[in-house]
Design a protein around this motif. Structure first.
Motif, PDB file in Angstrom:
ATOM      1  N   ASP A  23       1.033  -0.913   0.375  1.00 18.19           N
ATOM      2  CA  ASP A  23      -0.196   0.035   0.204  1.00 18.19           C
ATOM      3  C   ASP A  23       0.907   0.870  -0.227  1.00 18.19           C
ATOM      4  OD1 ASP A  23      -2.813  -1.253   0.048  1.00 18.19           O
ATOM      5  OD2 ASP A  23      -2.952  -1.346   1.802  1.00 18.19           O
ATOM      6  N   PRO A  25       0.611   5.377   0.889  1.00 20.35           N
ATOM      7  CA  PRO A  25      -0.232   6.281   1.228  1.00 20.35           C
ATOM      8  C   PRO A  25      -0.428   7.689   0.188  1.00 20.35           C
ATOM      9  CG  PRO A  25       1.698   6.682   2.711  1.00 20.35           C
ATOM     10  CD  PRO A  25       2.014   5.047   1.660  1.00 20.35           C
ATOM     11  N   PRO A  26      -1.533   8.158   0.699  1.00 21.63           N
ATOM     12  CA  PRO A  26      -1.628   9.436  -1.008  1.00 21.63           C
ATOM     13  C   PRO A  26       0.113  10.451  -0.687  1.00 21.63           C
ATOM     14  CG  PRO A  26      -3.287   8.945   0.784  1.00 21.63           C
ATOM     15  CD  PRO A  26      -2.633   7.937   1.091  1.00 21.63           C
ATOM     16  N   GLU A  27       0.801  10.747   1.043  1.00 20.14           N
ATOM     17  CA  GLU A  27       2.065  11.289   0.802  1.00 20.14           C
ATOM     18  C   GLU A  27       2.931  10.833   0.038  1.00 20.14           C
ATOM     19  OE1 GLU A  27       1.318   9.366   4.693  1.00 20.14           O
ATOM     20  OE2 GLU A  27      -0.117   9.982   3.510  1.00 20.14           O
ATOM     21  N   ARG A  29       2.470   8.716  -2.707  1.00 23.36           N
ATOM     22  CA  ARG A  29       2.459   8.407  -4.392  1.00 23.36           C
ATOM     23  C   ARG A  29       3.825   8.753  -5.091  1.00 23.36           C
ATOM     24  NH1 ARG A  29      -3.640   9.277  -4.143  1.00 23.36           N
ATOM     25  NH2 ARG A  29      -4.440   7.953  -2.769  1.00 23.36           N
ATOM     26  N   GLU A  30       3.650  10.041  -4.761  1.00 29.61           N
ATOM     27  CA  GLU A  30       5.320  11.098  -5.856  1.00 29.61           C
ATOM     28  C   GLU A  30       5.909  10.328  -4.995  1.00 29.61           C
ATOM     29  OE1 GLU A  30       4.695  13.305  -8.760  1.00 29.61           O
ATOM     30  OE2 GLU A  30       2.783  12.606  -7.657  1.00 29.61           O
ATOM     31  N   ARG A  33       6.181   6.864  -7.032  1.00 26.88           N
ATOM     32  CA  ARG A  33       6.194   7.067  -8.878  1.00 26.88           C
ATOM     33  C   ARG A  33       7.056   6.404  -9.335  1.00 26.88           C
ATOM     34  NH1 ARG A  33       2.122   9.139 -10.594  1.00 26.88           N
ATOM     35  NH2 ARG A  33       1.482  10.632  -8.414  1.00 26.88           N
ATOM     36  N   GLU A  82      -1.562   6.408 -10.554  1.00 24.65           N
ATOM     37  CA  GLU A  82      -2.051   5.946  -9.499  1.00 24.65           C
ATOM     38  C   GLU A  82      -1.265   4.903  -9.069  1.00 24.65           C
ATOM     39  OE1 GLU A  82      -3.146   7.170  -6.463  1.00 24.65           O
ATOM     40  OE2 GLU A  82      -4.210   8.588  -7.955  1.00 24.65           O
TER      41      GLU A  82
END
Length: 368
Positions: A23, A25-27, A29-30, A33, A82
């Protein structure tokens, strides 16, 4: 930098291989990537009494300084907006992390993961591309092919893969899905070395001689825009020699070694060389510089690790390229190099884990 990530899936691929999904987390994602073909490093505390292996690349290594096991694994998921962080892990005899992953790792566990890195990559673009892979070498190429075909309608991809047997073949369903989705743009040729199969090539290894005969029958070899070779050293070296013999330019051949057989690798190139006494290393990492004496027999990476625990590394075997650094000044000798392309070494890059000082003053820059 390592980040603790939760394991969301552990999928059994074969008797000796799993796919692990993390997983993100949103913080982060960059941060996570990835470019198709890149890998991540993972780490965990070394079990009590574990004997690490710092060579050979495909074996898990223990850092004797901090009691850690680190390993690199290629991302098999397509690249996208994503980030899906999924890696394939094959059991290596005596491998600390691969044994843990297959026998203990479970959904909900947390693993420390480094952000994606690596230069065995293909940014999607029009063209005709091909790969020759062996065993778990399919992992980064699966991401490369899936991303390319999904994003670029004017691209084609040919995959030539070799495995010991059908039962040991990783990502069978995922590769079959590529063939079903893009039958006119994805070409698949399979070979197994230890059993006969009803379709595909006859049994036997894909060595230089066999590939020299096979590849021109499949493709316009010299017109392919990029060749991606991934797997054990023997297969990759044989495929490169076959392609060069068929007239393929060196800059169109990209390699990543997944396993180095010591018998094939031979002794370190400079094993007999005498280390320079009283050498000093200056290194820049994350914008901070420092200078330290190089102890007798240690690599430049080990010198940095004594003062900077955040120095990048994974395999310590000259295979993954995580410890790549720019040689600012001075001279070094490298024991082995299975990670850097000739263009990179010509530009001044070295593997810190394999480098020893050949002059009294050496300066490395890990930030370039």
């Amino acid at each position: 930098m390592f980040h603790p990530l939760r394991v969301s899936e552990v999928d059994r691929l074969t008797d000796d291989a799993v796919a692990v999904t993390f997983d993100v987390p949103p913080e982060l994602r960059e941060t996570f990537r990835h470019t198709p073909g890149q890998h991540i490093a993972v780490r965990r505390a070394a079990p009590a009494g574990a004997n690490g292996n710092n060579g050979g690349g495909a074996e898990d290594g223990e850092d004797g300084i901090r009691g850690e096991v680190r390993r690199t694994y290629s991302i098999c998921a397509p690249a996208g907006p994503e980030p899906a962080l999924r890696v394939g892990i094959r059991l290596v005899e005596g491998g600390e992390f691969s044994t843990y992953a297959l026998k203990e790792l479970a959904v909900g566990d947390t693993v420390e993961v480094m952000e994606p890195t690596g230069r065995f990559v293909l940014e999607p673009r029009p063209g005709h591309f091909a790969a020759v892979v062996g065993g778990s070498g399919i992992t980064p190429v699966l991401s490369i092919a899936a991303t390319l075909l999904a994003r670029e309608p004017d691209a084609r991809f040919c995959l030539v893969r070799s495995d010991r047997s059908v039962a040991s073949t990783m990502f069978l369903e995922e590769v079959a899905d590529l063939k079903d989705r893009w039958p006119d743009r994805f070409q698949l040729v399979t070979a197994v070395s230890r059993e006969e199969q009803q379709a595909g090539l006859g049994s036997g290894r894909l060595d230089r001689e066999r590939l020299t005969r096979l590849l021109p029958a499949l493709l316009p070899v010299e017109d392919i825009d990029g060749w991606f070779l991934c797997g054990p050293l023997g297969l990759v070296a044989g495929a490169e020699r076959a392609l060069r013999g068929l007239g393929v330019r060196r800059d169109r051949i990209h390699q990543e070694i997944f396993h180095v057989d010591e018998a094939l690798a031979g002794a370190p190139a400079a094993a007999a060389a005498q280390d320079l006494a009283d050498a000093t290393l200056t290194a820049t990492l994350d914008g901070r510089s420092g200078s330290w004496p190089v102890r007798d027999g240690e690599s430049l990476l080990e010198t940095v690790l004594r003062a900077r625990a955040d120095a990048p590394y994974a395999c310590k075997g000259g295979v993954c390229g995580t410890c790549r650094a720019f040689l600012v000044s001075g001279e070094v000798r490298m024991d082995r190099n299975f990670a850097l392309e000739p263009e990179e070494t010509a530009a001044g890059y070295v593997l810190a884990c394999q480098s020893h000082p050949a002059t009294g003053e050496v300066e490395l820059d890990f930030d370039r």
